[in-house]
Design a protein around this motif. Sequence first.
Motif, PDB file in Angstrom:
ATOM      1  N   ARG A  96      -4.512  -6.135  -1.329  1.00 55.06           N
ATOM      2  CA  ARG A  96      -6.246  -4.938  -1.159  1.00 55.06           C
ATOM      3  C   ARG A  96      -7.333  -5.902  -0.081  1.00 55.06           C
ATOM      4  NH1 ARG A  96      -3.204  -2.419  -5.049  1.00 55.06           N
ATOM      5  NH2 ARG A  96      -1.675  -1.525  -4.446  1.00 55.06           N
ATOM      6  N   PRO A 109       7.140  -3.595  -9.341  1.00 54.02           N
ATOM      7  CA  PRO A 109       6.952  -5.176  -9.503  1.00 54.02           C
ATOM      8  C   PRO A 109       6.317  -4.860 -10.700  1.00 54.02           C
ATOM      9  CG  PRO A 109       6.360  -5.265  -7.321  1.00 54.02           C
ATOM     10  CD  PRO A 109       5.757  -3.728  -7.738  1.00 54.02           C
ATOM     11  N   THR A 118       6.333   0.098   4.217  1.00 54.44           N
ATOM     12  CA  THR A 118       6.296  -1.348   3.156  1.00 54.44           C
ATOM     13  C   THR A 118       4.912  -2.167   3.548  1.00 54.44           C
ATOM     14  OG1 THR A 118       8.355  -1.734   2.426  1.00 54.44           O
ATOM     15  CG2 THR A 118       8.049  -2.358   5.265  1.00 54.44           C
ATOM     16  N   ALA A 119       5.243  -3.479   2.778  1.00 50.64           N
ATOM     17  CA  ALA A 119       4.326  -3.971   3.060  1.00 50.64           C
ATOM     18  C   ALA A 119       2.632  -2.929   3.442  1.00 50.64           C
ATOM     19  CB  ALA A 119       4.193  -4.893   3.683  1.00 50.64           C
ATOM     20  N   GLY A 166       8.298  -2.737  -1.989  1.00 48.34           N
ATOM     21  CA  GLY A 166       8.335  -1.341  -2.169  1.00 48.34           C
ATOM     22  C   GLY A 166       8.698  -0.787  -0.805  1.00 48.34           C
ATOM     23  N   LEU A 167       8.468   0.818  -0.997  1.00 43.93           N
ATOM     24  CA  LEU A 167       8.485   1.231  -0.401  1.00 43.93           C
ATOM     25  C   LEU A 167       7.616   2.719  -0.873  1.00 43.93           C
ATOM     26  CD1 LEU A 167      10.246   3.725   2.053  1.00 43.93           C
ATOM     27  CD2 LEU A 167      11.586   3.873   0.249  1.00 43.93           C
ATOM     28  N   ARG A 184      -6.480  -3.893   4.906  1.00 45.96           N
ATOM     29  CA  ARG A 184      -5.686  -4.357   4.449  1.00 45.96           C
ATOM     30  C   ARG A 184      -4.774  -5.169   5.027  1.00 45.96           C
ATOM     31  NH1 ARG A 184      -1.048  -1.484   0.415  1.00 45.96           N
ATOM     32  NH2 ARG A 184      -2.686  -0.263  -0.735  1.00 45.96           N
ATOM     33  N   ASN A 189      -2.980  -7.081  -5.466  1.00 46.72           N
ATOM     34  CA  ASN A 189      -1.194  -7.461  -5.365  1.00 46.72           C
ATOM     35  C   ASN A 189      -1.118  -9.103  -6.398  1.00 46.72           C
ATOM     36  OD1 ASN A 189      -0.779  -5.431  -4.769  1.00 46.72           O
ATOM     37  ND2 ASN A 189      -0.476  -6.138  -2.722  1.00 46.72           N
ATOM     38  N   LYS A 235      10.091   8.903  -4.398  1.00 47.64           N
ATOM     39  CA  LYS A 235      10.130   8.303  -3.257  1.00 47.64           C
ATOM     40  C   LYS A 235      11.677   8.342  -2.536  1.00 47.64           C
ATOM     41  CE  LYS A 235       7.468   5.408  -4.254  1.00 47.64           C
ATOM     42  NZ  LYS A 235       6.845   3.817  -4.737  1.00 47.64           N
ATOM     43  N   GLY A 275       1.755  -3.532  -5.029  1.00 46.15           N
ATOM     44  CA  GLY A 275       2.068  -1.906  -5.917  1.00 46.15           C
ATOM     45  C   GLY A 275       2.903  -2.013  -7.368  1.00 46.15           C
ATOM     46  N   ASN A 276       3.296  -1.274  -7.962  1.00 47.89           N
ATOM     47  CA  ASN A 276       3.381  -1.106  -9.888  1.00 47.89           C
ATOM     48  C   ASN A 276       4.928  -1.147 -10.055  1.00 47.89           C
ATOM     49  OD1 ASN A 276       1.148  -0.614 -10.433  1.00 47.89           O
ATOM     50  ND2 ASN A 276       0.758   1.077  -9.036  1.00 47.89           N
TER      51      ASN A 276
HETATM   52  C1  6PG Z   1       1.054  -2.359  -1.378  1.00 38.05           C
HETATM   53  C2  6PG Z   1       2.379  -2.610  -1.521  1.00 38.05           C
HETATM   54  C3  6PG Z   1       3.173  -1.050  -0.714  1.00 38.05           C
HETATM   55  C4  6PG Z   1       3.860  -1.106  -2.318  1.00 38.05           C
HETATM   56  C5  6PG Z   1       4.283   0.680  -1.973  1.00 38.05           C
HETATM   57  C6  6PG Z   1       5.018   1.199  -3.197  1.00 38.05           C
HETATM   58  O1  6PG Z   1       0.323  -3.052  -1.207  1.00 38.05           O
HETATM   59  O2  6PG Z   1       0.830  -1.413  -2.574  1.00 38.05           O
HETATM   60  O3  6PG Z   1       2.758  -3.425  -0.407  1.00 38.05           O
HETATM   61  O4  6PG Z   1       4.044  -1.533   0.377  1.00 38.05           O
HETATM   62  O5  6PG Z   1       4.922  -1.651  -2.272  1.00 38.05           O
HETATM   63  O6  6PG Z   1       3.227   1.733  -1.702  1.00 38.05           O
HETATM   64  O7  6PG Z   1       4.002   0.671  -4.375  1.00 38.05           O
HETATM   65  P1  6PG Z   1       4.684   1.400  -6.139  1.00 38.05           P
HETATM   66  O8  6PG Z   1       5.121   0.341  -5.975  1.00 38.05           O
HETATM   67  O9  6PG Z   1       3.223   1.305  -6.483  1.00 38.05           O
HETATM   68  O10 6PG Z   1       5.339   2.722  -6.061  1.00 38.05           O
END
Ligand code: 6PG
Length: 249
Positions: A77, A48, A153-154, A146-147, A182, A87, A205, A45-46
């Motif tokens: 993905r 990080p 998550t994941a 992330g959430l 995924r 990722n 969130k 996700g974004n």
């Molecule tokens: C993914 C992540 C996913 C991500 C959350 C939060 O591959 O998308 O592993 O679990 O951590 O969806 O994503 P954001 O940081 O973009 O809000």
Amino acid sequence: MTTRGFIRTFASVEALAAAAAEEFVRRSSRAIAQHGRFAIALAGGNTPRLLFAHLAGPRHRRQVRWDRVHFFWGDERTVPPDSADSNFGLANQLLLSPIGIRKENIHRIRSELGSDEAADAYEHELRLFFNLAHDEIPRFDLIFLGLGEDGHTASLFPGADAVGERRRLVTSTWVARLEMARITLTLPVLNRGVCVLFLVAGEGKAEVLRRVLESPPSAEYPASLVQPDGELLWFVDGAAGHLLRDGVR
Ligand code: 6PG
């Protein structure tokens, strides 16, 4: 401290990212001193992005013995590694390439193999790297997560079989909402982490974070099932945390 771990709140996502980078540095030093290496699983996700930029920045990059750091991912993905949606691709662009991480320290999920084969290959790589006996579970020194707004998550999404997987370390999962397969670490691996650190930022969130932290653990919100036998930390910015009981200013 809640039953869901320790929550640290930050005035901004920049401050959150800087603190997460400090946590990475501190824990890498400790792990390398204790057992010669630091095995980390990065979040996708974004969120990080800023963490990666901090770690690659002048303040932190010289504080880490990068040759002892081994990079894994919590999920991936089914896109090529150079895709904007990968990722691995994001971490490679913002952290691994700028630092010059050796390829033998990069253990990416090879999603180009197809989801099932990539999951098998990643599980095999985990068993080799951690030198696992058949029924052993790898113990990462740090797992960033992330959430998602739906409580995933994941790539453990609500209603997916992957959430209930307890035998495999890695599994593939079809995400109907995204119309995409995924590959993800399973809960037994996430819950074996020495430290699991959630990074949660943004108003979008706030509601799901409140539910995850203030309702009983439920497969309806897979992130709530992350209850590691190690430390559980939540790094939350004000926008994501303002609905929490103790309030976040
Ligand atoms: C993914 C992540 C996913 C991500 C959350 C939060 O591959 O998308 O592993 O679990 O951590 O969806 O994503 P954001 O940081 O973009 O809000």
